[in-house]
Every structure is written in structure tokens, then in C-alpha cells.
Design an enzyme around this catalytic site. Structure first.
Site, PDB file in Angstrom:
ATOM      1  N   GLY A  65       0.857  -1.186   0.000  1.00  0.00           N
ATOM      2  CA  GLY A  65       0.000   0.000   0.000  1.00  0.00           C
ATOM      3  C   GLY A  65       0.881   1.219   0.000  1.00  0.00           C
ATOM      4  O   GLY A  65       1.878   1.277  -0.714  1.00  0.00           O
ATOM      5  N   CYS A  86       6.066  -5.368   0.507  1.00  0.00           N
ATOM      6  CA  CYS A  86       6.186  -4.031  -0.081  1.00  0.00           C
ATOM      7  C   CYS A  86       6.100  -2.919   0.977  1.00  0.00           C
ATOM      8  O   CYS A  86       7.031  -2.761   1.747  1.00  0.00           O
ATOM      9  CB  CYS A  86       5.158  -3.902  -1.205  1.00  0.00           C
ATOM     10  SG  CYS A  86       5.680  -2.747  -2.457  1.00  0.00           S
ATOM     11  N   HIS A 111       4.875  -8.667  -4.359  1.00  0.00           N
ATOM     12  CA  HIS A 111       3.494  -8.952  -3.925  1.00  0.00           C
ATOM     13  C   HIS A 111       3.071 -10.377  -4.263  1.00  0.00           C
ATOM     14  O   HIS A 111       2.368 -10.587  -5.261  1.00  0.00           O
ATOM     15  CB  HIS A 111       2.531  -8.005  -4.657  1.00  0.00           C
ATOM     16  CG  HIS A 111       2.560  -6.606  -4.167  1.00  0.00           C
ATOM     17  ND1 HIS A 111       1.708  -6.142  -3.187  1.00  0.00           N
ATOM     18  CD2 HIS A 111       3.332  -5.560  -4.527  1.00  0.00           C
ATOM     19  CE1 HIS A 111       1.953  -4.862  -2.957  1.00  0.00           C
ATOM     20  NE2 HIS A 111       2.937  -4.478  -3.757  1.00  0.00           N
ATOM     21  N   GLU A 147       0.796 -12.084  -3.044  1.00  0.00           N
ATOM     22  CA  GLU A 147      -0.674 -12.213  -2.965  1.00  0.00           C
ATOM     23  C   GLU A 147      -1.352 -11.863  -4.290  1.00  0.00           C
ATOM     24  O   GLU A 147      -2.525 -12.155  -4.484  1.00  0.00           O
ATOM     25  CB  GLU A 147      -1.224 -11.345  -1.810  1.00  0.00           C
ATOM     26  CG  GLU A 147      -1.293  -9.848  -2.063  1.00  0.00           C
ATOM     27  CD  GLU A 147       0.047  -9.121  -1.989  1.00  0.00           C
ATOM     28  OE1 GLU A 147       1.102  -9.783  -1.859  1.00  0.00           O
ATOM     29  OE2 GLU A 147       0.038  -7.879  -2.088  1.00  0.00           O
TER      30      GLU A 147
HETATM   31  N1  GLN Z   1       5.631   2.903  -2.854  1.00  0.00           N
HETATM   32  C1  GLN Z   1       4.945   2.425  -1.683  1.00  0.00           C
HETATM   33  C2  GLN Z   1       5.512   3.043  -0.416  1.00  0.00           C
HETATM   34  O1  GLN Z   1       6.501   3.669  -0.463  1.00  0.00           O
HETATM   35  C3  GLN Z   1       4.986   0.919  -1.591  1.00  0.00           C
HETATM   36  C4  GLN Z   1       4.271   0.315  -2.784  1.00  0.00           C
HETATM   37  C5  GLN Z   1       3.566  -0.961  -2.502  1.00  0.00           C
HETATM   38  O2  GLN Z   1       3.319  -1.352  -1.362  1.00  0.00           O
HETATM   39  N2  GLN Z   1       3.168  -1.597  -3.576  1.00  0.00           N
HETATM   40  O3  GLN Z   1       4.941   2.895   0.635  1.00  0.00           O
END
Ligand code: GLN
Length: 199
Positions: A47, A79, A169, A171
Site C-alpha cells: 500500500g 512491499c 506482492h 498475494e
Molecule cells: N511505494 C509504496 C511506499 O513507499 C509501496 C508500494 C507498494 O506497497 N506496492 O509505501
């Protein structure tokens, strides 16, 4: 087995779908009371880490989850979740949970290559599809941390005790090896607890 899924923002529903498919119960975490209940594992989804970090702080979950992870609760972080676990963030930002001795660079692949899909080998999971979305990578990890995967020489998966952090990811792909690995860690944790040891 009951897995807490941080559900304040981001791709938590996708993780829940995988857990259901693999027969694991889960509960969504949105408040400090949610985070304090009995849990056997934790998932921190992808996220936006700045938003997630603020919501963790405002909800009172940050301190509760940090303590539980430090006490050995197994965690799978993908992520943005990896960013939440990192003890150090490149470019001087304050860290969030800070339970993993890794230094992470956010949005590390630049604008052009912000999102991409590849296949890579991850120790414990085999050859798996890897979907990167504005992903971070690990700039450096403590030497005791176990590097599980690299893509183009960059660290994209690390294990530290019962913490598993990924830049990508799993998932969002069909392969379930990473979630199976995590659930095996949870079963080991439960077996160790039943045997009366915390290690
Ligand atoms: N770019 C997001 C961040 O810095 C991470 C991206 C992701 O979770 N897909 O929090």
C-alpha cells in the site's frame, strides 16, 4: 491458527483471499484492541507506507504490534509492509515499527521501471513469480539476517527470526509458496509455544 491482517489501507483483501484458500483463519486489525487480541501471526500488506505508518500511530497499534513482533510473533510483510518493518529508511525518513535490521529504499526502481513482473528464486519458496509495484528494495541488511532473494543483484526478500519481508506482492500472483512458507513459520511458532519455549 488465527492471522491478524493489518487492514488500514492497501492490498489487505488479496492476502485474506490467499489465507482463506490455504485454510487459515484471519482477522482484520484496525484498532489497538484488535492488535491486542490473541494472534498466531501477522500480515502487513502493500500500500502506501506513509499513510499506513500514520494510521498505525494514530490508532495506537504501532506500539502494540512492535512489542508483539519483538516478542516473536511471526510476520509476513510485503512491499509497504517491508518499509514498516525496516529499522532504517534511505533518505532520512523516520522509521515505523523498526523491528528488522535492514535499510530500505522506497520507490527504489524509479518512475519508468516503477512496476514490473519477473520470475526469481526465493530460498524456501523456489522459483516464483514476483510482481513489483513502486517497490522498495533492501539497500543493506544486518549480516545475521538471511537474504532469501535478489533480483538483478538487489535484495528483495529477507528473513530475520520470524519476520519475513518482501519487496514484491506474492498475494497478487497464483503461486502460494510464500504464504505456505509463512504458515509453516506460524506452525513452528505454535509448536514452540506448546513445548513451553519462546525461541
Ligand atoms: N511505494 C509504496 C511506499 O513507499 C509501496 C508500494 C507498494 O506497497 N506496492 O509505501
Amino acid at each position: 491458527m488465527k492471522i491478524g491482517v493489518l487492514a488500514v489501507q492497501g492490498a489487505f483483501i488479496e492476502h485474506e483471499r490467499v489465507l482463506a484458500e490455504l485454510g487459515a483463519d484471519y482477522v482484520e486489525l484496525r484498532s489497538a484492541a484488535d492488535a491486542e487480541q490473541s494472534l498466531d501471526g501477522l500480515i502487513l500488506p502493500g500500500g502506501e507506507s506513509t499513510v499506513q505508518g500514520k494510521l498505525l500511530q494514530d490508532s495506537g497499534m504501532q506500539a502494540v504490534l512492535k512489542k508483539r513482533i519483538e516478542e516473536g510473533l511471526p510476520v509476513l510483510a510485503t512491499c509497504a509492509g517491508m518499509i514498516l518493518l525496516a529499522q532504517e529508511l534511505a533518505e532520512d525518513e523516520a522509521c515505523h515499527l523498526g523491528t528488522m535490521p535492514i535499510k530500505v529504499k522506497r520507490n527504489a526502481y524509479g518512475r519508468q521501471l516503477g512496476s514490473f513482473h519477473t520470475w526469481g528464486i526465493m530460498r524456501g519458496a523456489g522459483k516464483i513469480p514476483m510482481t513489483f509495484i513502486r517497490a522498495p528494495y533492501v539497500v543493506s541488511a544486518a549480516k545475521e539476517a538471511e537474504v532469501l532473494a535478489r533480483v538483478e543483484g538487489r535484495i528483495v526478500a529477507v528473513r530475520w527470526g520470524r519476520q519475513l519481508a518482501l519487496s514484491f506482492h506474492p498475494e497478487l500472483d497464483e503461486d502460494r509458496s510464500v504464504h505456505r512458507l509463512f504458515l509453516a513459520m506460524v506452525r513452528e511458532y505454535l509448536a514452540a509455544q506448546a513445548a513451553g519455549c519462546s525461541a
